[in-house]
Design a protein around this motif. Structure first.
Motif, PDB file in Angstrom:
ATOM      1  N   UNK A  47      -4.410   8.794 -21.314  1.00 53.52           N
ATOM      2  CA  UNK A  47      -4.515   7.378 -21.682  1.00 53.52           C
ATOM      3  C   UNK A  47      -5.933   6.828 -21.545  1.00 53.52           C
ATOM      4  N   UNK A  48      -6.848   7.631 -20.969  1.00 50.23           N
ATOM      5  CA  UNK A  48      -8.250   7.228 -20.925  1.00 50.23           C
ATOM      6  C   UNK A  48      -9.089   8.029 -21.920  1.00 50.23           C
ATOM      7  N   UNK A  49      -8.383   8.685 -22.856  1.00 51.62           N
ATOM      8  CA  UNK A  49      -9.023   9.464 -23.916  1.00 51.62           C
ATOM      9  C   UNK A  49      -9.842  10.635 -23.384  1.00 51.62           C
ATOM     10  N   UNK A  50      -9.343  11.261 -22.324  1.00 50.20           N
ATOM     11  CA  UNK A  50      -9.882  12.531 -21.857  1.00 50.20           C
ATOM     12  C   UNK A  50      -8.839  13.603 -22.138  1.00 50.20           C
ATOM     13  N   UNK A  51      -9.289  14.836 -22.307  1.00 50.98           N
ATOM     14  CA  UNK A  51      -8.371  15.933 -22.635  1.00 50.98           C
ATOM     15  C   UNK A  51      -7.483  16.249 -21.442  1.00 50.98           C
ATOM     16  N   UNK A  52      -6.194  16.429 -21.698  1.00 55.33           N
ATOM     17  CA  UNK A  52      -5.242  16.765 -20.645  1.00 55.33           C
ATOM     18  C   UNK A  52      -5.616  18.093 -20.012  1.00 55.33           C
ATOM     19  N   UNK A  53      -5.786  18.152 -18.684  1.00 51.06           N
ATOM     20  CA  UNK A  53      -6.127  19.415 -18.028  1.00 51.06           C
ATOM     21  C   UNK A  53      -5.073  20.476 -18.296  1.00 51.06           C
ATOM     22  N   UNK A  54      -5.522  21.716 -18.537  1.00 52.33           N
ATOM     23  CA  UNK A  54      -4.603  22.822 -18.804  1.00 52.33           C
ATOM     24  C   UNK A  54      -4.227  23.488 -17.482  1.00 52.33           C
ATOM     25  N   UNK A  55      -2.933  23.626 -17.247  1.00 54.31           N
ATOM     26  CA  UNK A  55      -2.457  24.255 -16.013  1.00 54.31           C
ATOM     27  C   UNK A  55      -2.764  25.753 -16.049  1.00 54.31           C
ATOM     28  N   UNK A  56      -3.054  26.368 -14.896  1.00 51.91           N
ATOM     29  CA  UNK A  56      -3.305  27.807 -14.849  1.00 51.91           C
ATOM     30  C   UNK A  56      -2.131  28.585 -15.433  1.00 51.91           C
ATOM     31  N   UNK A  57      -2.445  29.605 -16.214  1.00 45.59           N
ATOM     32  CA  UNK A  57      -1.404  30.427 -16.851  1.00 45.59           C
ATOM     33  C   UNK A  57      -1.536  31.860 -16.363  1.00 45.59           C
ATOM     34  N   UNK A  58      -0.498  32.355 -15.710  1.00 42.36           N
ATOM     35  CA  UNK A  58      -0.495  33.745 -15.246  1.00 42.36           C
ATOM     36  C   UNK A  58      -0.296  34.654 -16.450  1.00 42.36           C
ATOM     37  N   UNK A  59      -1.223  35.597 -16.625  1.00 44.92           N
ATOM     38  CA  UNK A  59      -1.115  36.524 -17.737  1.00 44.92           C
ATOM     39  C   UNK A  59      -2.135  36.284 -18.830  1.00 44.92           C
ATOM     40  N   UNK A  60      -3.075  35.351 -18.590  1.00 39.10           N
ATOM     41  CA  UNK A  60      -4.087  35.065 -19.613  1.00 39.10           C
ATOM     42  C   UNK A  60      -5.384  35.832 -19.398  1.00 39.10           C
ATOM     43  N   UNK A  61      -5.410  36.686 -18.356  1.00 39.99           N
ATOM     44  CA  UNK A  61      -6.595  37.500 -18.102  1.00 39.99           C
ATOM     45  C   UNK A  61      -7.665  36.818 -17.275  1.00 39.99           C
ATOM     46  N   UNK A  62      -7.417  35.583 -16.850  1.00 42.88           N
ATOM     47  CA  UNK A  62      -8.366  34.847 -16.018  1.00 42.88           C
ATOM     48  C   UNK A  62      -7.745  34.572 -14.651  1.00 42.88           C
ATOM     49  N   UNK A  63      -8.443  34.938 -13.596  1.00 44.20           N
ATOM     50  CA  UNK A  63      -7.940  34.704 -12.241  1.00 44.20           C
ATOM     51  C   UNK A  63      -8.194  33.245 -11.886  1.00 44.20           C
ATOM     52  N   UNK A  64      -7.140  32.430 -11.923  1.00 45.25           N
ATOM     53  CA  UNK A  64      -7.245  31.010 -11.628  1.00 45.25           C
ATOM     54  C   UNK A  64      -6.954  30.756 -10.148  1.00 45.25           C
ATOM     55  N   UNK A  65      -7.145  29.506  -9.722  1.00 46.39           N
ATOM     56  CA  UNK A  65      -6.836  29.122  -8.344  1.00 46.39           C
ATOM     57  C   UNK A  65      -5.349  29.345  -8.087  1.00 46.39           C
ATOM     58  N   UNK A  66      -5.047  30.016  -6.981  1.00 49.60           N
ATOM     59  CA  UNK A  66      -3.660  30.309  -6.642  1.00 49.60           C
ATOM     60  C   UNK A  66      -3.210  31.687  -7.091  1.00 49.60           C
ATOM     61  N   UNK A  67      -4.061  32.396  -7.871  1.00 49.90           N
ATOM     62  CA  UNK A  67      -3.739  33.747  -8.322  1.00 49.90           C
ATOM     63  C   UNK A  67      -4.587  34.767  -7.578  1.00 49.90           C
ATOM     64  N   UNK A  68      -3.974  35.873  -7.167  1.00 55.49           N
ATOM     65  CA  UNK A  68      -4.723  36.950  -6.534  1.00 55.49           C
ATOM     66  C   UNK A  68      -5.369  37.844  -7.593  1.00 55.49           C
ATOM     67  N   UNK A  69      -4.719  37.937  -8.742  1.00 51.15           N
ATOM     68  CA  UNK A  69      -5.205  38.789  -9.818  1.00 51.15           C
ATOM     69  C   UNK A  69      -4.606  38.292 -11.128  1.00 51.15           C
ATOM     70  N   UNK A  70      -5.152  38.754 -12.244  1.00 52.68           N
ATOM     71  CA  UNK A  70      -4.599  38.430 -13.558  1.00 52.68           C
ATOM     72  C   UNK A  70      -5.138  39.462 -14.539  1.00 52.68           C
ATOM     73  N   UNK A  71      -4.260  40.401 -14.935  1.00 52.03           N
ATOM     74  CA  UNK A  71      -4.689  41.502 -15.790  1.00 52.03           C
ATOM     75  C   UNK A  71      -4.340  41.282 -17.256  1.00 52.03           C
ATOM     76  N   UNK A  72      -3.977  40.044 -17.615  1.00 53.89           N
ATOM     77  CA  UNK A  72      -3.750  39.732 -19.011  1.00 53.89           C
ATOM     78  C   UNK A  72      -2.370  40.036 -19.534  1.00 53.89           C
ATOM     79  N   UNK A  73      -1.409  40.320 -18.641  1.00 51.45           N
ATOM     80  CA  UNK A  73      -0.040  40.531 -19.081  1.00 51.45           C
ATOM     81  C   UNK A  73       0.921  40.137 -17.968  1.00 51.45           C
TER      82      UNK A  73
END
Length: 233
Positions: free
Chosen positions: A60-86
């Motif tokens: 509602x302030x015309x900023x992009x909605x933050x994307x939640x971390x996705x397990x399986x996208x190949x990027x180790x996000x906060x809260x993930x120990x690893x992420x191998x892309x599957x």
């Protein structure tokens, strides 16, 4: 009397003009101010989807909605120990993005847990290619992993094959990793598969299959010619 009338008319015109000009300027200023929710991306706005609803991609302030971390996208996000892309278990990183044994120890301090960089072989779930080449980021292993993600995991049969492979390959990988001679043999055995995967990733499956078919035809044809030549002699 006539002069007085003209003078009063002139004064009234000046008053009216003095009142109209600020109003017009205010209107211009109002139109120049960015209005979030009007469907137009103005200066200072990252997006504007025509509403002021949160969570729909544009806040509602015309900023992009933050994307939640996705397990399986190949990027180790906060809260993930690893992420191998599957999202497959027993392949070095579990489907819920934790290490198989729940241990996120980083022995070589490269920023990646041992379970995804091939440092710890025993019990790590590292597959045969990683054991053969010594690291999950070795170029040949990366090529095989890309082929798995781009082709095998995008169809049911390929996914089932990968799941079975990762269920039974860890003991073999552990054994191979402990014997240098077996690692050399495994690299030789994997060479055709690596070559096939590289061709598929760079030129597509159709071209790769055409090349493979041509090679098989040449081999079979050459063998037949050699056999017939020997029979004649």
């Amino acid at each position: 009397m006539k002069k007085l009338s003209i003078t009063l008319s002139f004064l009234l015109a000046l008053v009216a003009l003095s009142m109209w000009v600020p109003e017009a300027e205010a209107s211009n200023i109002y139109n120049a101010v960015a209005v979030c929710g009007d469907g137009t991306v103005d200066a200072g706005e990252a997006c504007d989807d025509g509403n002021t609803t949160n969570g729909d991609g544009c806040e509602n302030d015309c900023t992009v909605t933050p994307v939640a971390p996705v397990c399986g996208d190949g990027t180790v996000d906060i809260g993930e120990e690893c992420d191998d892309g599957n999202n497959i278990d027993n392949d070095g990183c579990q489907a819920n993005c934790v290490c198989p044994d729940g241990d996120d120890t980083d022995t070589d301090q490269d920023g990646n847990p041992d379970c995804i960089d091939g440092v710890t072989i025993t019990g790590s779930g590292c597959f045969i290619a990683t054991a053969a080449y010594g690291s999950s980021w070795e170029p040949h292993v990366v090529t095989l992993r890309q082929f798995r993600d781009e082709y095998l995991l995008k169809n049911k049969l390929g996914t089932e094959f990968v799941e079975i492979y990762y269920r039974f390959s860890p003991p073999m990988a552990d054994y191979i990793a402990e014997h240098d001679n077996l690692r050399s043999v495994a690299r030789i055995g994997l060479a055709p598969l690596v070559g096939f995967s590289w061709l598929a990733m760079n030129y597509g499956m159709i071209v790769t299959l055409a090349i493979l078919l041509s090679m098989i035809t040449l081999i079979v044809g050459g063998t037949c010619i050699m056999i017939r030549t020997r029979e004649v002699n």
